[in-house]
Design a protein around this motif. Structure first.
Motif, PDB file in Angstrom:
ATOM      1  N   ASN A 110     -10.052  67.171 -16.778  1.00 57.62           N
ATOM      2  CA  ASN A 110      -9.258  67.593 -17.957  1.00 57.62           C
ATOM      3  C   ASN A 110      -9.693  66.982 -19.235  1.00 57.62           C
ATOM      4  N   GLY A 111     -11.021  67.002 -19.343  1.00 56.55           N
ATOM      5  CA  GLY A 111     -11.363  66.611 -20.699  1.00 56.55           C
ATOM      6  C   GLY A 111     -11.597  64.958 -21.000  1.00 56.55           C
ATOM      7  N   SER A 112     -11.201  64.195 -20.001  1.00 54.94           N
ATOM      8  CA  SER A 112     -11.122  62.721 -20.269  1.00 54.94           C
ATOM      9  C   SER A 112     -11.989  62.063 -19.188  1.00 54.94           C
ATOM     10  N   VAL A 113     -12.713  60.962 -19.514  1.00 55.14           N
ATOM     11  CA  VAL A 113     -13.571  60.323 -18.516  1.00 55.14           C
ATOM     12  C   VAL A 113     -12.613  59.511 -17.742  1.00 55.14           C
ATOM     13  N   VAL A 114     -12.550  59.626 -16.232  1.00 53.95           N
ATOM     14  CA  VAL A 114     -11.768  58.883 -15.336  1.00 53.95           C
ATOM     15  C   VAL A 114     -12.510  57.864 -14.713  1.00 53.95           C
ATOM     16  N   ALA A 115     -13.874  57.602 -14.590  1.00 54.04           N
ATOM     17  CA  ALA A 115     -14.604  56.756 -13.997  1.00 54.04           C
ATOM     18  C   ALA A 115     -16.210  56.771 -14.373  1.00 54.04           C
ATOM     19  N   THR A 116     -16.516  55.460 -14.579  1.00 55.37           N
ATOM     20  CA  THR A 116     -18.139  55.307 -14.802  1.00 55.37           C
ATOM     21  C   THR A 116     -18.531  54.405 -13.802  1.00 55.37           C
ATOM     22  N   ARG A 117     -19.342  54.720 -12.493  1.00 57.74           N
ATOM     23  CA  ARG A 117     -19.522  53.687 -11.712  1.00 57.74           C
ATOM     24  C   ARG A 117     -20.985  53.794 -11.102  1.00 57.74           C
ATOM     25  N   PRO A 118     -21.595  52.807 -10.504  1.00 57.96           N
ATOM     26  CA  PRO A 118     -22.640  53.012  -9.665  1.00 57.96           C
ATOM     27  C   PRO A 118     -22.620  53.574  -8.752  1.00 57.96           C
ATOM     28  N   LEU A 119     -23.700  54.226  -8.186  1.00 59.59           N
ATOM     29  CA  LEU A 119     -23.636  55.017  -7.138  1.00 59.59           C
ATOM     30  C   LEU A 119     -23.682  54.326  -5.859  1.00 59.59           C
ATOM     31  N   ALA A 120     -24.112  52.997  -6.040  1.00 59.67           N
ATOM     32  CA  ALA A 120     -24.156  52.131  -4.649  1.00 59.67           C
ATOM     33  C   ALA A 120     -22.654  51.913  -4.026  1.00 59.67           C
ATOM     34  N   GLY A 121     -21.544  52.094  -4.870  1.00 58.12           N
ATOM     35  CA  GLY A 121     -20.304  51.481  -4.529  1.00 58.12           C
ATOM     36  C   GLY A 121     -19.533  52.805  -4.175  1.00 58.12           C
ATOM     37  N   LEU A 122     -20.114  54.049  -4.072  1.00 54.84           N
ATOM     38  CA  LEU A 122     -19.524  55.163  -3.621  1.00 54.84           C
ATOM     39  C   LEU A 122     -20.155  55.836  -2.603  1.00 54.84           C
ATOM     40  N   ASP A 123     -19.172  56.571  -1.944  1.00 52.46           N
ATOM     41  CA  ASP A 123     -19.415  57.471  -0.634  1.00 52.46           C
ATOM     42  C   ASP A 123     -18.919  58.936  -1.102  1.00 52.46           C
ATOM     43  N   HIS A 124     -19.495  59.879  -0.184  1.00 49.96           N
ATOM     44  CA  HIS A 124     -19.098  61.229  -0.660  1.00 49.96           C
ATOM     45  C   HIS A 124     -17.635  61.518  -0.664  1.00 49.96           C
TER      46      HIS A 124
END
Length: 511
Positions: A225-239
């Protein structure tokens, strides 16, 4: 003490970026940092603001007052000249190609010609061909862009940006670059991008395909909705966690469950030839979803066009319900009950300046009375149930189609053909450039059509989509049918393996 990436200023830093269109805020105080030498992925649903952000970086839109930006620690004005001053090079969804010009001439657009004085056409083509060959792109530099498939044009655009862009501290911005590429072609692109990264260049990569994010990315920024909700390293995320960040909620399985329930043959083709297709016979039964896949140049991209008549047919017969359909005659195909949704939606499938209502009624006006006339109000009433059934948002039939997101435009195309009474659907890249939420809605619409007895032929470069959605998958190689893979055996690896295998026979397989 050596300088680490963390110690260096950001390759590109943007703060307080906002954009308002006619009272509607498309971006709200966006902050984005690209670190030197990283591949930074930008994600979000259609309508989240990704395209607006990219267009501001490119200088196409001017942001609201208060935006700030710096490139490697040096402040730059966010505006029309930002891209030039910051070394940004773009590959947009609209590739910026001129169909009537050669590949060689298109590769020089925005760059410069080699040599100091006069350059002959032959030298120019030879120079461009050497560049293409060095990247392993098998495209004839002398051919006109209009002769090439969308996948081939995409590769040319990528090579143009990589070769003619600035060198060391360049920032390469790619907006959905793999939308029309087969799996092997994607891997070629990914290899190039890793080489670019190894030279220290920074990449901003915009995509809807989450597997690409995990394969390529270092970090990810998510817009909602036009706002940044997260900026994360990919290493800490899954699908699953990435999907939840994009949607703001959990998503049920992307591919809906369905059971195969096929009846009599509805669509048949015998010894079809044209484009890169040399000899292809196939049939699709009522209620069946048949996939068509293949590498670039295999002929897979020509199949729906040859069946519909939008590309010249060199040989072969197409039948619907046992009746021959004249070659090269889209109007006759529509009368026979064939619907075609081309992959190049903006260029071939919709009229962006027309309303949703007009786009849906385009193939077939159902006028009343002796004059077969339909008022705008009656047309709106006729369209409204289809807008609601296929989840087009906003649900206003008078909205200009170009103002809708890509996913909602695709829903309009499907609603159009369902309203027309078609019972054979030729779908080319139906979810290209569509976010994960809209994909599920499109898949549901496809299954609804199949459940109603329609025959579905789905040509896709997404092998996972083909394996998950189709009852059978036809794999083309060198213009003929190389394999027919049943759903129980269809996996991404199997389809890729079949696509790159050498043809086992010079004869076409008939399924």
């Amino acid at each position: 003490m050596s300088t680490t990436v963390a110690d260096r200023p950001a390759a590109l830093s943007v703060r307080g970026l906002s954009k308002t269109f006619q009272g509607q805020q498309a971006l709200r105080q966006v902050a984005l940092d690209l670190q030197p030498g990283e591949i930074h992925c930008l994600l979000g649903q259609n309508g989240s603001g990704k395209s607006t952000l990219i267009k501001i970086l490119a200088g196409y839109h001017t942001p609201d007052p208060g935006s700030e930006a710096s490139v490697f620690g040096t402040e730059v004005e966010v505006g029309p000249h930002m891209a030039e001053k910051s070394g940004l090079r773009f590959i947009h969804q609209d590739l910026g190609m001129i169909d009537s010009l050669s590949v060689a001439d298109n590769m020089s657009l925005g760059g410069s010609f080699p040599g100091r004085f006069w350059l002959s056409d032959r030298q120019h083509v030879r120079h461009s061909q050497a560049i293409l060959d060095s990247y392993g792109v098998k495209v004839d530099a002398a051919a006109t862009i209009g002769e090439l498939s969308l996948a081939a044009r995409t590769l040319v655009a990528v090579v143009r940006a990589l070769h003619f862009g600035p060198a060391k501290d360049a920032i390469l911005v790619l907006d959905e670059p793999t939308a029309a590429l087969a799996e092997a072609d994607k891997q070629l692109l990914f290899t190039l991008l890793r080489e670019v990264q190894a030279r220290g260049q920074t990449i901003l990569y915009v995509t809807h395909l989450l597997q690409e994010v995990f394969e390529l990315g270092d970090r990810v920024t998510i817009l909602r909705n036009g706002s940044v909700v997260a900026t994360r390293p990919l290493a800490g995320l899954d699908h699953d966690s990435l999907i939840e960040l994009i949607l703001g909620r959990k998503l049920e399985a992307l591919y809906p469950d369905h059971e195969e329930s096929a009846g009599v043959a509805v669509l048949q083709a015998e010894h079809l030839a044209g484009g890169n297709v040399k000899d292809l016979s196939l049939s699709v039964r009522a209620g069946e979803i048949v996939g068509v896949v293949g590498l670039m140049g295999s002929g897979a991209e020509d199949v729906p066009h040859l069946l519909f008549g939008s590309r010249p047919r060199a040989a072969g017969v197409v039948r619907v319900d046992g009746r021959d359909v004249p070659p090269d005659a889209p109007a006759a195909s529509i009368r026979a009950g064939i619907a075609f949704s081309p992959g190049e939606r903006k260029r071939l499938a919709v009229l962006g300046e027309w309303s949703v209502r007009e786009n849906i009624t385009l193939p077939r006006l159902k006028g009343l009375g002796r004059l077969r006339w339909m008022s705008r109000r009656a047309e709106g009433r006729d369209v409204a149930p289809y807008v609601a059934k296929y989840g087009v948002h906003p649900r206003d039939p008078e909205m200009r189609l170009a103002s809708l997101s890509g996913g909602n435009q695709q829903k309009v195309v499907i609603a159009r053909w369902m309203r027309s009474g078609a019972h054979v659907f030729l779908l080319e890249e139906p979810t290209a450039g569509v976010d994960v939420g809209a994909k599920r809605a499109i898949y549901d619409a496809i299954l609804q059509a199949a459940a109603g007895g329609s025959a579905i032929l789905l040509m896709t470069s997404d092998f996972d989509e083909a394996a998950s959605m189709c009852d059978r998958v036809l794999v083309l190689r060198d213009g003929v049918l190389g394999a027919s893979v049943p759903r129980a055996e269809a996996t991404t690896d199997r389809l890729l393996g079949e696509s790159i295998s050498r043809s086992r026979s010079k004869d076409s397989l008939h399924v």
